[in-house]
Write a protein that holds these residues in place. Structure first.
Motif, mmCIF file in Angstrom:
data_model
loop_
_atom_site.group_PDB
_atom_site.id
_atom_site.type_symbol
_atom_site.label_atom_id
_atom_site.label_comp_id
_atom_site.label_asym_id
_atom_site.label_seq_id
_atom_site.Cartn_x
_atom_site.Cartn_y
_atom_site.Cartn_z
ATOM 1 N N ASP A 159 0.829 -1.207 0.000
ATOM 2 C CA ASP A 159 0.000 0.000 0.000
ATOM 3 C C ASP A 159 0.862 1.254 0.000
ATOM 4 O O ASP A 159 0.525 2.254 -0.659
ATOM 5 C CB ASP A 159 -0.934 -0.013 1.214
ATOM 6 N N VAL A 160 1.975 1.210 0.751
ATOM 7 C CA VAL A 160 2.855 2.384 0.791
ATOM 8 C C VAL A 160 3.399 2.691 -0.592
ATOM 9 O O VAL A 160 3.395 3.846 -1.047
ATOM 10 C CB VAL A 160 3.996 2.148 1.797
ATOM 11 N N ARG A 161 3.857 1.663 -1.304
ATOM 12 C CA ARG A 161 4.388 1.892 -2.659
ATOM 13 C C ARG A 161 3.311 2.437 -3.593
ATOM 14 O O ARG A 161 3.579 3.259 -4.465
ATOM 15 C CB ARG A 161 4.949 0.578 -3.212
ATOM 16 N N ARG A 162 2.082 1.966 -3.411
ATOM 17 C CA ARG A 162 1.004 2.411 -4.309
ATOM 18 C C ARG A 162 0.625 3.865 -4.049
ATOM 19 O O ARG A 162 0.231 4.586 -4.977
ATOM 20 C CB ARG A 162 -0.218 1.509 -4.116
ATOM 21 N N LEU A 163 0.750 4.318 -2.791
ATOM 22 C CA LEU A 163 0.337 5.678 -2.445
ATOM 23 C C LEU A 163 1.469 6.692 -2.547
ATOM 24 O O LEU A 163 1.208 7.896 -2.440
ATOM 25 C CB LEU A 163 -0.237 5.691 -1.021
ATOM 26 N N VAL A 164 2.699 6.226 -2.724
ATOM 27 C CA VAL A 164 3.831 7.164 -2.798
ATOM 28 C C VAL A 164 3.646 8.205 -3.907
ATOM 29 O O VAL A 164 3.886 9.399 -3.679
ATOM 30 C CB VAL A 164 5.154 6.385 -2.972
ATOM 31 N N PRO A 165 3.230 7.840 -5.139
ATOM 32 C CA PRO A 165 3.073 8.887 -6.167
ATOM 33 C C PRO A 165 2.045 9.945 -5.795
ATOM 34 O O PRO A 165 2.226 11.121 -6.138
ATOM 35 C CB PRO A 165 2.632 8.083 -7.405
ATOM 36 N N GLU A 166 0.979 9.548 -5.084
ATOM 37 C CA GLU A 166 -0.044 10.529 -4.723
ATOM 38 C C GLU A 166 0.467 11.486 -3.653
ATOM 39 O O GLU A 166 0.147 12.684 -3.679
ATOM 40 C CB GLU A 166 -1.308 9.805 -4.257
ATOM 41 N N VAL A 167 1.252 10.992 -2.698
ATOM 42 C CA VAL A 167 1.850 11.886 -1.707
ATOM 43 C C VAL A 167 2.898 12.780 -2.363
ATOM 44 O O VAL A 167 3.007 13.970 -2.042
ATOM 45 C CB VAL A 167 2.462 11.060 -0.554
ATOM 46 N N SER A 168 3.654 12.217 -3.302
ATOM 47 C CA SER A 168 4.666 13.017 -3.995
ATOM 48 C C SER A 168 4.035 14.177 -4.754
ATOM 49 O O SER A 168 4.650 15.243 -4.887
ATOM 50 C CB SER A 168 5.460 12.131 -4.955
ATOM 51 N N ALA A 169 2.815 13.985 -5.247
ATOM 52 C CA ALA A 169 2.137 15.073 -5.948
ATOM 53 C C ALA A 169 1.899 16.259 -5.016
ATOM 54 O O ALA A 169 2.016 17.422 -5.426
ATOM 55 C CB ALA A 169 0.814 14.571 -6.525
ATOM 56 N N TRP A 170 1.573 15.974 -3.758
ATOM 57 C CA TRP A 170 1.410 17.051 -2.773
ATOM 58 C C TRP A 170 2.741 17.754 -2.524
ATOM 59 O O TRP A 170 2.800 18.988 -2.502
ATOM 60 C CB TRP A 170 0.882 16.479 -1.458
ATOM 61 N N LEU A 171 3.791 16.963 -2.320
ATOM 62 C CA LEU A 171 5.084 17.556 -2.009
ATOM 63 C C LEU A 171 5.620 18.375 -3.171
ATOM 64 O O LEU A 171 6.245 19.423 -2.980
ATOM 65 C CB LEU A 171 6.077 16.451 -1.641
ATOM 66 N N GLU A 172 5.373 17.917 -4.421
ATOM 67 C CA GLU A 172 5.838 18.659 -5.590
ATOM 68 C C GLU A 172 5.105 19.979 -5.764
ATOM 69 O O GLU A 172 5.598 20.874 -6.460
ATOM 70 C CB GLU A 172 5.655 17.797 -6.841
ATOM 71 N N ARG A 173 3.929 20.099 -5.142
ATOM 72 C CA ARG A 173 3.190 21.367 -5.207
ATOM 73 C C ARG A 173 3.519 22.290 -4.038
ATOM 74 O O ARG A 173 2.796 23.248 -3.774
ATOM 75 C CB ARG A 173 1.697 21.085 -5.269
ATOM 76 N N GLY A 174 4.598 21.988 -3.338
ATOM 77 C CA GLY A 174 5.079 22.875 -2.278
ATOM 78 C C GLY A 174 4.387 22.720 -0.945
ATOM 79 O O GLY A 174 4.535 23.592 -0.076
ATOM 80 N N VAL A 175 3.637 21.632 -0.725
ATOM 81 C CA VAL A 175 2.959 21.420 0.543
ATOM 82 C C VAL A 175 3.955 20.810 1.525
ATOM 83 O O VAL A 175 4.574 19.788 1.216
ATOM 84 C CB VAL A 175 1.742 20.488 0.369
ATOM 85 N N PRO A 176 4.157 21.386 2.717
ATOM 86 C CA PRO A 176 5.097 20.810 3.680
ATOM 87 C C PRO A 176 4.640 19.431 4.145
ATOM 88 O O PRO A 176 3.451 19.097 4.110
ATOM 89 C CB PRO A 176 5.081 21.826 4.842
ATOM 90 N N VAL A 177 5.598 18.636 4.598
ATOM 91 C CA VAL A 177 5.290 17.282 5.071
ATOM 92 C C VAL A 177 4.298 17.329 6.233
ATOM 93 O O VAL A 177 3.369 16.528 6.312
ATOM 94 C CB VAL A 177 6.597 16.569 5.484
ATOM 95 N N THR A 178 4.493 18.286 7.153
ATOM 96 C CA THR A 178 3.583 18.374 8.298
ATOM 97 C C THR A 178 2.151 18.691 7.865
ATOM 98 O O THR A 178 1.198 18.204 8.473
ATOM 99 C CB THR A 178 4.080 19.451 9.268
ATOM 100 N N ALA A 179 2.003 19.490 6.809
ATOM 101 C CA ALA A 179 0.661 19.803 6.317
ATOM 102 C C ALA A 179 0.000 18.580 5.682
ATOM 103 O O ALA A 179 -1.205 18.371 5.811
ATOM 104 C CB ALA A 179 0.724 20.959 5.327
ATOM 105 N N VAL A 180 0.784 17.756 4.978
ATOM 106 C CA VAL A 180 0.233 16.526 4.398
ATOM 107 C C VAL A 180 -0.217 15.586 5.507
ATOM 108 O O VAL A 180 -1.300 14.996 5.447
ATOM 109 C CB VAL A 180 1.271 15.848 3.492
#
Length: 258
Positions: A159-180
């Motif tokens: 599940d972690v591998r499957r969701l990594v691209p979706e979390v990366s999309a947040w990080l690439e848009r400048g959202v801090p890790v704590t906000a995610v």
């Protein structure tokens, strides 16, 4: 024949060196805690985190170690204590998992480890097959850490591998890790979460913020106009500004009237 120093305790073991610290070690038979050098000499932990870890390991089971409780004991304050606890979590000496009781109240269960959870297991005669670990990226670490906020958000490595691209999309848009993390863990339902991966995938998709639109760069300012050079009037010999030598305005006016 030299005499022994009568002031040194007989039970103490003293190690002398030409420079640096001198150790006087006495055996403890009661009221002591065994702490590994892997913690006391950790190259990445701060002194605050090391001291806090030793204090926590010395407490009896069931002792409260919340941030406010620790801040009431020590002068460092809640901010430094919270940062030290996060260090211990990152290096495997501490886990904090949020659990919901039957009464509906949410409590935090803290577990202290006298050996970091990431430390390699001792060698055995029959070596176990290597485990496939989750990808070592900030997005994978974020997803794996969600279970420390609520045990219902525990994910498998798949599940972690499957969701990594979706979390990366947040990080690439400048959202801090704590906000995610806050977007994924705040306002959780009281009902059981049967499929945490599907639940998190829905939040990551539906709450994805738009990309930041950076302001367009300002147009370059026009070059400053340099004033005409100084000239000497051929009529009155006064100084005036003009592109070429000649007469000043007053002399030209007089000449025009004449």
């Amino acid at each position: 024949m030299t005499e022994k120093n009568p002031s040194a305790p007989k039970s103490a073991k003293t190690r002398h060196s030409h420079s640096g610290v001198i150790h006087v070690n006495e055996p403890h038979t009661e009221n002591f805690t065994v702490v590994g050098n892997h913690l006391l000499q950790h190259p990445e932990l701060s002194l605050m985190a090391i001291g806090l870890a030793v204090h926590i390991q010395s407490l009896p089971a069931g002792s409260p170690i919340g941030i406010k409780t620790l801040a009431a004991k020590f002068p460092e304050g809640e901010i430094r204590i919270a940062a030290a606890l996060r260090e211990l979590e990152e290096h495997g000496y501490l886990t904090r998992a949020r659990e919901r009781l039957q009464s509906g109240q949410v409590t935090t269960r803290t577990t202290s480890y006298n050996r970091p959870r990431t430390a390699p297991a001792p060698a055995v005669e029959a070596a176990a097959p290597p485990k496939v670990s989750a990808p070592k990226t900030p997005a994978a670490d974020l997803l794996a850490r969600l279970r420390t906020y609520d045990s219902r958000l525990m994910l498998s490595e798949r599940d972690v591998r499957r969701l990594v691209p979706e979390v990366s999309a947040w990080l690439e848009r400048g959202v801090p890790v704590t906000a995610v993390e806050r977007a994924l863990t705040s306002g959780l339902p009281q009902d059981p979460i049967k499929h945490p991966a599907a639940f998190l995938a829905h939040r990551l998709t539906s709450l994805l913020p738009p990309p930041l639109l950076l302001p367009a760069p300002a147009p370059p300012s026009p070059p400053a106009l340099r004033p005409d050079p100084w000239q000497t009037c051929d009529g009155c010999e006064r100084a005036f500004r003009a592109a070429e030598p000649g007469r000043c305005r007053d002399c030209r006016s007089v000449g025009a009237v004449a």
